[in-house]
Design an enzyme around this catalytic site. Structure first.
Site, PDB file in Angstrom:
ATOM      1  N   LYS A 158       0.829  -1.203   0.000  1.00  0.00           N
ATOM      2  CA  LYS A 158       0.000   0.000   0.000  1.00  0.00           C
ATOM      3  C   LYS A 158       0.864   1.254   0.000  1.00  0.00           C
ATOM      4  O   LYS A 158       0.572   2.220  -0.724  1.00  0.00           O
ATOM      5  CB  LYS A 158      -0.941  -0.023   1.214  1.00  0.00           C
ATOM      6  CG  LYS A 158      -2.015  -1.100   1.107  1.00  0.00           C
ATOM      7  CD  LYS A 158      -2.705  -1.379   2.437  1.00  0.00           C
ATOM      8  CE  LYS A 158      -3.654  -2.569   2.299  1.00  0.00           C
ATOM      9  NZ  LYS A 158      -4.254  -2.992   3.584  1.00  0.00           N
TER      10      LYS A 158
ATOM     11  N   GLN B 252      -4.317  -1.742   9.840  1.00  0.00           N
ATOM     12  CA  GLN B 252      -4.226  -3.095   9.301  1.00  0.00           C
ATOM     13  C   GLN B 252      -4.686  -4.128  10.326  1.00  0.00           C
ATOM     14  O   GLN B 252      -4.294  -4.078  11.490  1.00  0.00           O
ATOM     15  CB  GLN B 252      -2.789  -3.392   8.868  1.00  0.00           C
ATOM     16  CG  GLN B 252      -2.601  -4.735   8.180  1.00  0.00           C
ATOM     17  CD  GLN B 252      -3.287  -4.797   6.827  1.00  0.00           C
ATOM     18  OE1 GLN B 252      -3.277  -3.845   6.066  1.00  0.00           O
ATOM     19  NE2 GLN B 252      -3.896  -5.933   6.540  1.00  0.00           N
TER      20      GLN B 252
ATOM     21  N   ASP C 211     -11.309   2.302   4.068  1.00  0.00           N
ATOM     22  CA  ASP C 211     -11.505   0.845   4.024  1.00  0.00           C
ATOM     23  C   ASP C 211     -12.984   0.485   3.909  1.00  0.00           C
ATOM     24  O   ASP C 211     -13.327  -0.636   3.537  1.00  0.00           O
ATOM     25  CB  ASP C 211     -10.928   0.201   5.295  1.00  0.00           C
ATOM     26  CG  ASP C 211      -9.694  -0.636   5.009  1.00  0.00           C
ATOM     27  OD1 ASP C 211      -9.464  -0.966   3.829  1.00  0.00           O
ATOM     28  OD2 ASP C 211      -8.976  -0.973   5.954  1.00  0.00           O
TER      29      ASP C 211
END
Length: 293
Positions: free
Chosen positions: A54, A98, A121
């Site tokens: 990412k 994460q 997200d």
């Protein structure tokens, strides 16, 4: 009949070029540089790879990137304090924590702490709720990637029978809810571990989406002739002599491709779309923050 292979890697490359140009124009015309903050707690090897990818993509596209790598003994309070600071940092448009997190940290508390306008997200309850009532701000990245794969492959969802195998909060539930939206107008069935005779449902599917996490679970006799098969599974079967991971999907690809009309491979199908959709959501968040949407 051999299925059309839906090449997620190639589609993702095309979208990457489009987003890169979009970011350049945002900078030139408005002085805006989208920003994404990633937070990793602990030493999970797979998570390090995902977050590293990412950060690399941010750098490639020209997105401002801030990465925070925290030790596994970081307290929940310390993590929430960092999220709150990033929530209030104007140069950061997206905040991503994460998962999985260490067991002493409540994942839901962390997700709920991210401002919905920075929830790139798409996991915050506000984001999920807006999707369910057909007023989405940010769609979760993998379901959004599936949507774009279908659109760019010319596969029509209008009135289609869509069967989703798996009911996770990350893929199964949101992809089902997304397909129900008026933009897609699909008829959706969700199968899971307690479903009786899963094959009786999958054989009706015009579009079959498998996200169950079981290698080669979907066999040719479970698929309707000419169906579109989207394989979200990424299952590691070991490593080659050179140390390369052996990855297979939920679908018995070699057998099913002889029956399906279109199919995604693993790797190279849904996977490459997830990260580029995160970048797309980050750009969208920057536009929203500056009243450009």
């Amino acid at each position: 009949m051999t299925a059309k292979i839906i090449n997620g890697s190639e589609i993702a490359k095309t979208i990457t070029a489009e987003i890169r140009l979009e970011i350049e124009l945002l900078k030139e015309r408005h002085g805006i540089i989208p920003g994404l903050a990633t937070i990793l707690v602990g030493n999970d090897p797979a998570s390090h790879v995902y977050v590293g990818n990412k950060v690399k993509m941010c750098n490639h596209l020209g997105i401002h990137s801030e990465h925070y790598s925290l030790p596994s003994n970081t307290s929940e309070e310390e993590l929430l304090t960092l999220v709150e600071r990033l929530n209030n940092t104007p140069s950061i448009n997206g905040v991503l924590v994460q998962v999985p997190l260490p067991k002493h940290i409540h994942e839901s508390s962390v997700i709920f702490s991210i401002k919905p306008e920075k929830d790139v997200d798409g996991f915050h309850p506000v984001s999920v709720g807006r999707m369910v009532v057909d007023d989405p701000s940010f769609l979760p990245c993998t379901p959004l990637g599936i949507q774009v794969l279908l659109e760019r492959s010319g596969i029509n969802t209008e009135g289609a029978e869509v069967v989703v195998v798996g009911r996770s909060n990350i893929v199964g539930k949101p992809v089902a809810n997304n397909m129900l939206r008026k933009a897609h107008n699909a008829t959706v069935t969700v199968c899971h571990s307690a479903t009786r005779d899963i094959a009786s449902h999958t054989k009706r599917a015009d579009i079959l989406i498998s996200a169950i996490g079981k290698p080669h679970f979907i066999t040719a006799d479970m698929v309707k002739e000419g169906a579109t098969v989207i394989d979200v599974g990424t299952n590691e079967l070991g490593k080659t002599a050179e140390g390369k991971r052996i990855l297979v999907g939920d679908v018995d690809f070699e057998a099913v491709k002889e029956k399906a009309g279109a199919i995604t491979p693993v790797p190279g199908g849904v996977g490459p779309m997830t990260i580029i959709m995160l970048m797309s959501n980050t750009v969208k968040a920057a536009k929203i923050a500056h009243n450009l949407l």
